[in-house]
Design an enzyme around this catalytic site. Structure first.
Site, PDB file in Angstrom:
ATOM      1  N   ARG A  15       0.799  -1.328  -0.110  1.00 25.43           N
ATOM      2  CA  ARG A  15      -0.056   0.086   0.050  1.00 25.43           C
ATOM      3  C   ARG A  15       0.927   1.169  -0.111  1.00 25.43           C
ATOM      4  O   ARG A  15       1.960   1.170   0.271  1.00 25.43           O
ATOM      5  CB  ARG A  15      -1.014   0.050   1.279  1.00 25.43           C
ATOM      6  CG  ARG A  15      -2.074  -1.009   1.256  1.00 25.43           C
ATOM      7  CD  ARG A  15      -2.899  -1.131   2.613  1.00 25.43           C
ATOM      8  NE  ARG A  15      -2.117  -1.772   3.475  1.00 25.43           N
ATOM      9  CZ  ARG A  15      -2.355  -1.647   4.681  1.00 25.43           C
ATOM     10  NH1 ARG A  15      -3.722  -1.415   5.280  1.00 25.43           N
ATOM     11  NH2 ARG A  15      -1.701  -2.274   5.756  1.00 25.43           N
ATOM     12  N   LYS A  75       1.666   2.164   7.481  1.00 24.90           N
ATOM     13  CA  LYS A  75       2.062   1.413   8.732  1.00 24.90           C
ATOM     14  C   LYS A  75       2.922   2.008   9.591  1.00 24.90           C
ATOM     15  O   LYS A  75       3.678   2.895   9.197  1.00 24.90           O
ATOM     16  CB  LYS A  75       2.555  -0.188   8.514  1.00 24.90           C
ATOM     17  CG  LYS A  75       1.736  -0.879   7.665  1.00 24.90           C
ATOM     18  CD  LYS A  75       0.420  -1.436   8.350  1.00 24.90           C
ATOM     19  CE  LYS A  75       0.860  -2.139   9.580  1.00 24.90           C
ATOM     20  NZ  LYS A  75      -0.338  -2.730  10.209  1.00 24.90           N
ATOM     21  N   TYR A  94      -1.241   4.529  10.631  1.00 24.73           N
ATOM     22  CA  TYR A  94      -1.427   3.312  11.975  1.00 24.73           C
ATOM     23  C   TYR A  94       0.006   3.197  12.645  1.00 24.73           C
ATOM     24  O   TYR A  94       0.876   2.909  12.228  1.00 24.73           O
ATOM     25  CB  TYR A  94      -1.949   2.310  11.171  1.00 24.73           C
ATOM     26  CG  TYR A  94      -3.059   2.304  10.469  1.00 24.73           C
ATOM     27  CD1 TYR A  94      -4.171   2.621  11.049  1.00 24.73           C
ATOM     28  CD2 TYR A  94      -3.283   2.073   9.059  1.00 24.73           C
ATOM     29  CE1 TYR A  94      -5.459   2.575  10.490  1.00 24.73           C
ATOM     30  CE2 TYR A  94      -4.298   2.057   8.286  1.00 24.73           C
ATOM     31  CZ  TYR A  94      -5.757   2.427   8.950  1.00 24.73           C
ATOM     32  OH  TYR A  94      -6.871   2.156   8.513  1.00 24.73           O
ATOM     33  N   HIS A  96      -0.842   1.665  16.490  1.00 24.07           N
ATOM     34  CA  HIS A  96      -1.032   0.306  17.045  1.00 24.07           C
ATOM     35  C   HIS A  96       0.045   0.103  18.451  1.00 24.07           C
ATOM     36  O   HIS A  96       0.528  -0.849  18.561  1.00 24.07           O
ATOM     37  CB  HIS A  96      -1.137  -0.882  16.268  1.00 24.07           C
ATOM     38  CG  HIS A  96      -2.078  -0.885  15.297  1.00 24.07           C
ATOM     39  ND1 HIS A  96      -3.534  -0.954  15.467  1.00 24.07           N
ATOM     40  CD2 HIS A  96      -2.304  -0.652  13.878  1.00 24.07           C
ATOM     41  CE1 HIS A  96      -4.530  -0.894  14.487  1.00 24.07           C
ATOM     42  NE2 HIS A  96      -3.517  -0.687  13.443  1.00 24.07           N
ATOM     43  N   GLU A 118      -5.890   5.123  14.196  1.00 23.11           N
ATOM     44  CA  GLU A 118      -6.626   3.996  14.679  1.00 23.11           C
ATOM     45  C   GLU A 118      -7.457   4.471  15.932  1.00 23.11           C
ATOM     46  O   GLU A 118      -8.405   3.895  16.553  1.00 23.11           O
ATOM     47  CB  GLU A 118      -6.101   2.440  14.972  1.00 23.11           C
ATOM     48  CG  GLU A 118      -5.022   2.742  16.181  1.00 23.11           C
ATOM     49  CD  GLU A 118      -3.616   3.089  15.725  1.00 23.11           C
ATOM     50  OE1 GLU A 118      -2.730   3.241  16.444  1.00 23.11           O
ATOM     51  OE2 GLU A 118      -3.365   3.644  14.615  1.00 23.11           O
ATOM     52  N   SER A 134     -10.808  -2.068   8.270  1.00 21.12           N
ATOM     53  CA  SER A 134     -11.614  -2.916   9.009  1.00 21.12           C
ATOM     54  C   SER A 134     -12.420  -3.961   8.158  1.00 21.12           C
ATOM     55  O   SER A 134     -12.550  -4.909   8.078  1.00 21.12           O
ATOM     56  CB  SER A 134     -12.302  -2.358  10.004  1.00 21.12           C
ATOM     57  OG  SER A 134     -11.211  -1.935  11.235  1.00 21.12           O
ATOM     58  N   ASP A 198     -20.757 -11.346  20.336  1.00 21.94           N
ATOM     59  CA  ASP A 198     -20.542  -9.977  21.013  1.00 21.94           C
ATOM     60  C   ASP A 198     -20.970  -9.743  22.447  1.00 21.94           C
ATOM     61  O   ASP A 198     -21.836 -10.614  22.660  1.00 21.94           O
ATOM     62  CB  ASP A 198     -21.053  -8.812  20.009  1.00 21.94           C
ATOM     63  CG  ASP A 198     -20.366  -7.718  20.030  1.00 21.94           C
ATOM     64  OD1 ASP A 198     -19.631  -7.359  19.107  1.00 21.94           O
ATOM     65  OD2 ASP A 198     -20.713  -6.909  21.073  1.00 21.94           O
ATOM     66  N   SER A 220     -21.091 -13.267  24.097  1.00 19.11           N
ATOM     67  CA  SER A 220     -19.931 -13.894  24.153  1.00 19.11           C
ATOM     68  C   SER A 220     -19.463 -13.956  25.695  1.00 19.11           C
ATOM     69  O   SER A 220     -19.375 -12.516  26.062  1.00 19.11           O
ATOM     70  CB  SER A 220     -19.133 -12.484  23.190  1.00 19.11           C
ATOM     71  OG  SER A 220     -17.435 -12.950  23.497  1.00 19.11           O
ATOM     72  N   LEU A 240     -12.033  -5.540  19.093  1.00 18.10           N
ATOM     73  CA  LEU A 240     -11.277  -3.979  19.333  1.00 18.10           C
ATOM     74  C   LEU A 240     -11.522  -3.268  20.265  1.00 18.10           C
ATOM     75  O   LEU A 240     -12.866  -3.038  20.597  1.00 18.10           O
ATOM     76  CB  LEU A 240     -11.685  -3.233  18.109  1.00 18.10           C
ATOM     77  CG  LEU A 240     -10.797  -1.927  17.825  1.00 18.10           C
ATOM     78  CD1 LEU A 240      -9.338  -1.928  17.910  1.00 18.10           C
ATOM     79  CD2 LEU A 240     -11.422  -1.069  16.759  1.00 18.10           C
ATOM     80  N   VAL A 267      -7.796 -11.175  13.342  1.00 22.34           N
ATOM     81  CA  VAL A 267      -7.481  -9.704  12.775  1.00 22.34           C
ATOM     82  C   VAL A 267      -7.213  -8.699  13.624  1.00 22.34           C
ATOM     83  O   VAL A 267      -6.556  -7.756  13.193  1.00 22.34           O
ATOM     84  CB  VAL A 267      -8.886  -9.439  12.059  1.00 22.34           C
ATOM     85  CG1 VAL A 267      -8.819  -8.077  11.259  1.00 22.34           C
ATOM     86  CG2 VAL A 267      -9.511 -10.300  11.224  1.00 22.34           C
ATOM     87  N   ALA A 268      -7.273  -8.966  15.076  1.00 25.45           N
ATOM     88  CA  ALA A 268      -6.803  -8.278  16.061  1.00 25.45           C
ATOM     89  C   ALA A 268      -5.401  -8.011  16.437  1.00 25.45           C
ATOM     90  O   ALA A 268      -4.761  -7.753  17.293  1.00 25.45           O
ATOM     91  CB  ALA A 268      -7.415  -8.653  17.261  1.00 25.45           C
ATOM     92  N   VAL A 269      -4.423  -9.005  15.352  1.00 29.80           N
ATOM     93  CA  VAL A 269      -3.223  -9.180  15.682  1.00 29.80           C
ATOM     94  C   VAL A 269      -2.460  -7.907  15.912  1.00 29.80           C
ATOM     95  O   VAL A 269      -1.528  -7.576  16.864  1.00 29.80           O
ATOM     96  CB  VAL A 269      -2.622 -10.059  14.615  1.00 29.80           C
ATOM     97  CG1 VAL A 269      -2.568  -9.247  13.108  1.00 29.80           C
ATOM     98  CG2 VAL A 269      -1.064 -10.256  14.911  1.00 29.80           C
ATOM     99  N   ASP A 270      -2.855  -6.787  15.181  1.00 32.09           N
ATOM    100  CA  ASP A 270      -2.122  -5.527  15.327  1.00 32.09           C
ATOM    101  C   ASP A 270      -2.322  -5.008  16.702  1.00 32.09           C
ATOM    102  O   ASP A 270      -1.549  -3.898  17.186  1.00 32.09           O
ATOM    103  CB  ASP A 270      -2.726  -4.208  14.222  1.00 32.09           C
ATOM    104  CG  ASP A 270      -2.231  -4.427  12.941  1.00 32.09           C
ATOM    105  OD1 ASP A 270      -1.139  -4.841  12.976  1.00 32.09           O
ATOM    106  OD2 ASP A 270      -2.739  -4.031  12.017  1.00 32.09           O
ATOM    107  N   ASN A 300      -0.701  -7.255   8.301  1.00 29.96           N
ATOM    108  CA  ASN A 300      -1.109  -6.029   7.634  1.00 29.96           C
ATOM    109  C   ASN A 300      -1.954  -6.939   6.328  1.00 29.96           C
ATOM    110  O   ASN A 300      -1.650  -6.833   5.111  1.00 29.96           O
ATOM    111  CB  ASN A 300       0.020  -5.515   6.939  1.00 29.96           C
ATOM    112  CG  ASN A 300       0.970  -6.355   6.247  1.00 29.96           C
ATOM    113  OD1 ASN A 300       1.275  -7.511   6.563  1.00 29.96           O
ATOM    114  ND2 ASN A 300       1.471  -5.958   5.096  1.00 29.96           N
TER     115      ASN A 300
END
Length: 372
Positions: A15, A75, A94, A96, A118, A134, A198, A220, A240, A267-270, A300
């Site tokens: 990107r 990034k 971003y 994080h 973010e 997202s 959730d 959840s 998140l 997907v929350a690895v960041d 990413n």
């Protein structure tokens, strides 16, 4: 203002932070835009397009950082970039921070102003600069998950939507926000049996209204998660907490209860990951297996579809970049409060509380820097 757009150098990150159209909008307002040579090529934007838009090309990343008052990236800076960042320079990208202490300490030492995409947060709690990526990541999570369910790639050999006479795959999505909603829509469209988990009943009522019949919602909690993952084929971690480290909803001791060949996509690895066994991977080496469970934890994910991602990101970031260039970060944050929440580090001080708490570092209220 002098704006620099360096080439992204994180592993397989294709990107770029600004399209030629975005560069043109800044240039026509009287700003100088420097683009590092070939920065846009991975997204399908060669240098010639930027030159036609009025931007100037610089040969190296050192030149780009050295010339710019504001750096716009995709990034977070990696270690080789730390030394290039100047005191007082504005970095808009971003970050994080809560999942990466060395980066946090490096940015504190640099005394730069770090404005994180973010954590830009509107009064309605929406995150306008996180939403586009997202959306991409949520949809990609299902594409990748479906791919790694194939037997040659380590999965259990199940087709996500099944065929007549066979049952579809069972997909569990942890979190009903933007990532979770787009992941659910994608999985449902492929015919999977989907459950979104959730903690927000109001959100689940909304999802029940808009989602197709093959998507269900469920509260959840640890009991329900332990129960549901035992027969899940694909689990997407989509949790998140803005600016903070993600909680571990699937812990190490849960993995042996899962099926061999099941796939986890975090997907929350960041933000540290919502799966305890998650560790960041790359597009070059995206998966690993623990207890027979395939983990896909690429930090990413949208970088694999850079043309779409770059357009979507610039659509969201450009209005803010223009405001920052026109007024400077301080006045922009005073005029637009959502930019105030984006400020994470200023002049060597952490001004976003969740980041300070993550590493037990000193916190200074951002108001110290926004007083007239």
């Amino acid at each position: 203002m002098i704006i620099g757009v360096p080439k992204e150098i994180k592993n397989n990150e294709n990107r770029v932070a600004l399209t030629p159209a975005g560069a043109q909008e800044l240039v026509k307002r009287g700003h100088t835009v420097y683009i590092q040579h070939t920065a846009g090529e991975g997204s399908g934007f060669p240098d010639e397009l930027y030159v036609s838009a009025g931007a100037q090309i610089l040969p190296s990343i050192e030149d780009t950082y050295g010339a710019a008052e504001m750096i716009i990236k995709v990034k977070e800076p990696i270690e080789s970039e730390y030394k290039l960042i100047k005191e007082g320079q504005l970095l808009f990208t971003y970050f994080h921070f809560a999942s990466h202490e060395p980066l946090t300490r490096a940015m504190v030492e640099s005394k730069a102003t770090c404005l994180a995409y973010e954590t830009v947060e509107r009064p309605d709690r929406s995150l306008p600069l996180l939403i586009p990526m997202s959306e991409v990541a949520g949809r990609m999570a299902i594409q990748k998950g479906a791919n790694y369910l194939e037997k040659p790639l380590g999965g259990k050999g199940i087709l996500l939507g099944g065929v007549p006479g066979t049952l579809p795959a069972k997909v569990i999505i942890l979190g009903g926000g933007i990532v979770g909603t787009h992941a659910a829509a994608m999985a449902a469209g492929l015919g999977a049996d989907v459950i979104i988990m959730d903690v927000n009943l109001q959100r689940m009522r909304y999802l029940n209204e808009i989602m197709p019949a093959n998507v269900k919602t469920m509260m959840s909690n640890e009991y329900n998660i332990r129960k549901m993952i035992t027969n899940a084929d694909l689990i997407v971690g989509a949790v998140l907490i803005p600016g903070a480290k993600a909680p571990h909803l699937i812990t190490r001791d849960m993995l042996p209860t899962m099926q061999n060949g099941a796939v986890l996509v975090d997907v929350a690895v960041d933000q540290g990951g919502c799966i305890e066994t998650c560790k960041p991977t790359t597009h070059q080496d995206p998966t690993y297996v623990i207890d027979g469970v395939v983990h896909y934890c690429v930090a990413n994910m949208p970088g694999a579809v850079p043309y779409t991602s770059t357009l979507a990101l610039t659509n969201a970031t450009l209005p803010y970049a223009i405001l920052l260039a026109e007024k400077g970060w301080k006045q922009a944050a005073l005029d637009l409060p959502e930019l105030k929440t984006g400020l994470n580090i200023i002049n060597g001080e952490i001004v976003y509380e969740a980041v300070a708490q993550a590493f037990d570092l000193p916190f200074v209220p951002v108001e110290k820097y926004l007083q007239d």
